[in-house]
Design an enzyme around this catalytic site. Structure first.
Site, PDB file in Angstrom:
ATOM      1  N   TYR A 167       3.703   7.006   9.333  1.00 57.72           N
ATOM      2  CA  TYR A 167       3.239   5.463   9.238  1.00 57.72           C
ATOM      3  C   TYR A 167       3.737   4.700   8.409  1.00 57.72           C
ATOM      4  CZ  TYR A 167      -1.144   3.053   8.255  1.00 57.72           C
ATOM      5  OH  TYR A 167      -1.569   2.183   8.313  1.00 57.72           O
TER       6      TYR A 167
ATOM      7  N   HIS B  47       0.982  -1.244   0.283  1.00 58.09           N
ATOM      8  CA  HIS B  47      -0.427  -0.039   0.205  1.00 58.09           C
ATOM      9  C   HIS B  47       0.911   0.855   0.095  1.00 58.09           C
ATOM     10  CE1 HIS B  47      -4.179  -2.152   1.297  1.00 58.09           C
ATOM     11  NE2 HIS B  47      -3.343  -2.550   0.160  1.00 58.09           N
TER      12      HIS B  47
ATOM     13  N   LYS C  56       1.513   0.849  15.033  1.00 60.78           N
ATOM     14  CA  LYS C  56       2.598   1.279  15.106  1.00 60.78           C
ATOM     15  C   LYS C  56       2.865  -0.074  16.483  1.00 60.78           C
ATOM     16  CE  LYS C  56       4.485   3.610  12.434  1.00 60.78           C
ATOM     17  NZ  LYS C  56       3.909   3.251  11.182  1.00 60.78           N
TER      18      LYS C  56
ATOM     19  N   PRO D 206      -3.157   1.124  18.777  1.00 60.31           N
ATOM     20  CA  PRO D 206      -3.515   0.944  17.391  1.00 60.31           C
ATOM     21  C   PRO D 206      -3.745   1.419  16.532  1.00 60.31           C
ATOM     22  CG  PRO D 206      -5.056  -0.256  18.603  1.00 60.31           C
ATOM     23  CD  PRO D 206      -4.852   0.770  19.393  1.00 60.31           C
TER      24      PRO D 206
ATOM     25  N   TYR E 199      -9.526   5.373   7.679  1.00 66.90           N
ATOM     26  CA  TYR E 199      -9.168   5.660   8.974  1.00 66.90           C
ATOM     27  C   TYR E 199     -10.379   6.827   9.028  1.00 66.90           C
ATOM     28  CZ  TYR E 199      -5.496   3.843  10.066  1.00 66.90           C
ATOM     29  OH  TYR E 199      -3.858   2.109  10.019  1.00 66.90           O
TER      30      TYR E 199
END
Ligand code: APR
Ligand code: PHB
Length: 390
Positions: free
Chosen positions: A385, A72, A297, A293, A201
């Site tokens: 990220y 991704h 990480k 979460p 998200y």
């Protein structure tokens, strides 16, 4: 029994450490209190940083990951009913993450351990790290009613957040930092195609939601829930209805629903234990720190600890130098705290807190709008990220 490194815990941290040490020719034994099947039945996160993938490649356990993992280059942030794409690859000079379940990583590492022929003892009861403040640490455990002892040079505490290792450290020697969040995540796994090719998200007035996946035919979805909520309160239908309420119109309309194959609730918290080394006992992974979460990480941090620790142990045995071990805690913690910060920030920006008033809500929305609209802010999210450098 005698070994060089006794590893307590056969989660991803313990198994990967065992495999790295094996590659470096360092003898090690893994002690795990659960059965192998139980360890494999735990459904956990599924986003791997590039550095995590590289380390799995180094120990030769990335073949299936490369075949089945989904690469991704972006994620989507949704708020006010609109989705915005964060181009992670474009903001970080081409860095990506790989979506591949932690359960699969554990499975691959277990297979590699078997092939390596190193000893793993599952269903070991009453595992106890001893004498790690001296030159000759020991670990005792009970297997099938018989007490055994392993004499070793070092003990690696990879036994997760409820493990024995950090509890064995004298109280005055360890400092803990924590933050509980007043909510949990209700997660389900289903054999349905993901609603969108990338993770979404979502911040919504009814609470946070996350659309994730494990494969083109298996989805993982989460809903923010209260701490006293229970899985039994949620039929599959209620879960899908609530998820649709929180998603943007297009996602809600295209969502494919189906029976859940797993449903669980996890509270969110941040926790850090300092230092991560006590004489000849070193903590790694969830044994030393927990992150919520939201930033994906947890597993990646466990892997970065293990990277530092395995290099330090290699240096100790190959070069007869303790320098890497002396620096282990400070090097690992420097990276840990940055991930703790990032996970806390993502959590704070995206969730509805019990005291979220209209002002706080507007500030969260302004922050999200800034993150997706500013090149600097997008880059900051993206570089965290995909994973900060080691
Ligand atoms: N004796 C032996 N084994 C133990 C003991 C004990 N007293 N206590 C715990 N264990 C085992 C657990 O059963 C578990 O299999 O240690 C293992 C720890 O594994 P994880 O909890 O998976 O922790 P870690 O390997 O650090 O991996 C971190 O897991 O929870 C996620 O978000 C986290 O993704 C991250 C990853
Ligand atoms: C997951 O797929 O389980 C997952 C993905 C991203 C997160 C957390 C969990 O931030």
């Amino acid at each position: 029994m005698r070994t060089q490194v006794a590893i307590i815990g056969a989660g991803p941290a313990g198994l990967l450490l065992g495999q790295l040490l094996h590659t470096y020719g360092i003898d090690n034994v893994i002690l795990e209190r659960r059965s192998a099947d139980y360890v494999l039945s735990r459904i956990r996160a599924g986003v791997l940083e590039q550095g995590t993938v590289s380390l799995l490649e180094e120990v030769g356990v990335a073949t299936r990951l490369h075949r089945e993992g989904l690469v991704h280059g972006g994620i989507e942030l949704a708020f006010d009913g609109v989705r915005h794409r964060i181009d992670m690859a474009g903001s970080t000079g081409g860095k990506v993450v790989t979506v591949y379940g932690q359960t699969e990583v554990t499975h691959d590492l277990m297979d590699a351990r078997k092939a390596a022929g190193r000893i793993s003892i599952y269903e070991a009861d009453n595992v106890t790290p001893l004498d790690f403040d001296g030159e000759r640490p020991r670990v005792t455990y009970v297997k099938d009613g018989i007490t055994h002892e392993i004499v070793c040079d070092f003990i690696a505490g990879c036994d997760g957040s409820h493990g024995i290792c950090h509890q064995s450290v004298p109280e005055g020697a360890i400092r803990t930092y924590q933050r509980g969040y007043p909510f949990g995540w209700l997660g389900i796994l289903s054999n349905t195609p993901p609603v969108s090719p990338e993770l979404i998200y979502t911040k919504h007035e009814r609470g946070f939601a996350l659309c994730s996946m494990r494969s083109p035919t298996r989805s993982r979805y989460y809903l923010q829930c209260t701490l006293d909520d229970r899985v039994d309160n949620w039929s599959d239908q209620q879960f899908w209805d609530e998820l649709k309420r929180r998603l943007d119109r297009e996602a809600a309309d295209t969502l494919v629903t189906g029976p859940s194959i797993e449903k669980s609730i996890a509270p969110l918290r941040s926790f850090v234990a300092e230092p991560m080394r006590f004489g000849r006992l070193m903590l790694a992974g969830d044994a030393a720190h927990i992150v919520p979460p939201t930033g994906a990480k947890g597993l990646n941090l466990a892997v970065s600890d293990v990277r530092y620790l395995s290099h330090a142990l290699r240096e100790y045995y190959a070069d007869k130098s303790s320098a890497g071990l002396d620096d282990y805690s400070s090097r690992a913690l420097a990276r840990v705290w940055k991930a703790v910060r990032f996970s806390w920030w993502m959590t704070s920006m995206m969730h509805r807190f019990p005291d979220t008033d209209p002002f706080t809500d507007r500030v969260q929305l302004a922050e999200l709008s800034y993150v997706v609209g500013s090149k600097a802010a997008t880059t900051s999210l993206a570089e965290n990220y995909v994973g900060l450098p080691f």
